[in-house]
Design an enzyme around this catalytic site. Structure first.
Site, PDB file in Angstrom:
ATOM      1  N   SER A  81      52.849  50.217  -6.026  1.00 47.78           N
ATOM      2  CA  SER A  81      51.739  51.260  -4.572  1.00 47.78           C
ATOM      3  C   SER A  81      50.547  51.049  -5.292  1.00 47.78           C
ATOM      4  O   SER A  81      49.227  51.134  -4.644  1.00 47.78           O
ATOM      5  CB  SER A  81      52.108  52.598  -4.228  1.00 47.78           C
ATOM      6  OG  SER A  81      51.682  52.827  -5.083  1.00 47.78           O
ATOM      7  N   LYS A 159      47.308  57.627  -6.873  1.00 49.86           N
ATOM      8  CA  LYS A 159      46.775  56.682  -5.198  1.00 49.86           C
ATOM      9  C   LYS A 159      45.079  56.791  -5.306  1.00 49.86           C
ATOM     10  O   LYS A 159      44.921  58.039  -6.754  1.00 49.86           O
ATOM     11  CB  LYS A 159      46.638  57.469  -3.907  1.00 49.86           C
ATOM     12  CG  LYS A 159      48.687  58.099  -4.011  1.00 49.86           C
ATOM     13  CD  LYS A 159      49.269  56.162  -3.361  1.00 49.86           C
ATOM     14  CE  LYS A 159      50.957  56.356  -3.554  1.00 49.86           C
ATOM     15  NZ  LYS A 159      51.645  55.087  -3.292  1.00 49.86           N
TER      16      LYS A 159
END
Length: 314
Positions: A81, A159
């Site tokens: 991701s 993230k």
């Protein structure tokens, strides 16, 4: 005749008799047996290192625990991701990153920071980690996690911060750009995984981020389960573990992780990074305690530690 002469002339070597009650002169063998374990050549045995070894191991484990808990820890990046900023995918070497746990004790995460955080209960994991049932295996996995060799915790995420509390975030404008407070972001770190579909972001928002929370998104924009996913949403600042600073493994990808503020007026310019010599300087600084320890051991037993670099072996 010779015996009488030797009694009268004590200078004749090896001929004088021992007086009654006198202690015989020590022999070379006796000297080696006495004197605190001296060996031939005048060197002594010093078992102090082996006595101190268990204590050194305990101290090392305690320091490792304290450093991992309060200063920094190595984390595995298991999913894709955050490609290509961080690698974590099938067929590639999962990055190990060093996470700084100190910075956010004195400041809050800022837009562009790459952070590791504990996913809220509503967040579903991007990976599936099977916890071993064998107690020995679990213990070994716990030790391996100290240096990023064990599988990661499935509730820990990495993230990038896109918006902070009080800002309104939405997607997208006519050029497929994320908007914060009505202004488009320039995100040079975005990567679109070809296998995940066309290079286009899914629309969402506008969403106003509550105070004390963060809007998190992955750099692999069409391959990340982040704040955009229904039932995910913003992440409390309290859940942040630390800021990802350095890729430590694999060695071929070693380097600093830049914080690129997409909201800055100098859009696309990376935040000031540490000097190029910083990793080497920190490494040399970390060797000072080891050098002092080695010097002490050498003084205790030159024969055992004389082979160390910079110490000629006699």
């Amino acid at each position: 005749m010779d015996d009488d002469a030797s009694d009268q002339n004590p200078e004749v070597p090896g001929r004088h008799r021992r007086r009654a009650g006198a202690t015989p002169p020590p022999r070379d063998d006796d000297q080696s047996a006495q004197g605190g374990g001296r060996k031939r050549g005048g060197r002594r045995r010093r078992p102090a290192f082996w006595k101190e070894l268990p204590l050194l191991i305990v101290v090392a484990l305690v320091l490792t625990f304290l450093i991992q808990t309060f200063v920094a820890k190595v984390y595995v990046i298991p999913s894709g991701s955050m490609e290509t900023t961080l690698h974590g995918c099938t067929g590639c070497n999962n990055d190990r990153v060093l996470v700084d746990k100190i910075t956010y004790r004195f400041s809050d995460p800022a837009p562009g920071d790459v952070v590791v955080f504990r996913g809220p209960d509503s967040w579903s994991s991007e990976i599936n980690v099977q916890e071993p049932t064998n107690p020995l295996t679990r213990a070994l996995q716990g030790l391996g996690s100290l240096i990023g060799l064990a599988p990661p915790d499935e509730k820990d995420f990495v993230k990038r911060v896109i918006a902070v509390g009080g800002q309104t975030v939405s997607c997208c404008d006519s050029r497929n750009r994320v908007m914060v407070d009505g202004e488009p972001l320039t995100e040079p770190y975005i990567y679109y995984l070809p296998a995940a579909g066309p290079p286009k972001q899914s629309p969402f928002g506008p969403v106003t981020v509550p105070e004390g929370q963060l809007w998190m998104m992955g750099d692999s924009r069409n391959n990340s389960a982040d704040s955009r996913v229904p039932d995910h949403g913003p992440v409390p600042v309290a859940n942040v573990i630390g800021q990802a600073r350095v890729i430590v493994l694999p060695v071929s990808r070693f380097g600093w992780i830049s914080s690129i503020d997409p909201q800055s007026t100098a859009v696309g310019m990376p935040a000031p990074a540490a000097p190029a010599g910083a990793p080497l300087g920190l490494g040399l600084l970390g060797t000072l305690p080891l050098a002092a320890w080695r010097r002490r051991l050498y003084r205790q037993d030159p024969e055992l530690w004389g082979f160390l670099p910079g110490r000629p072996r006699s």
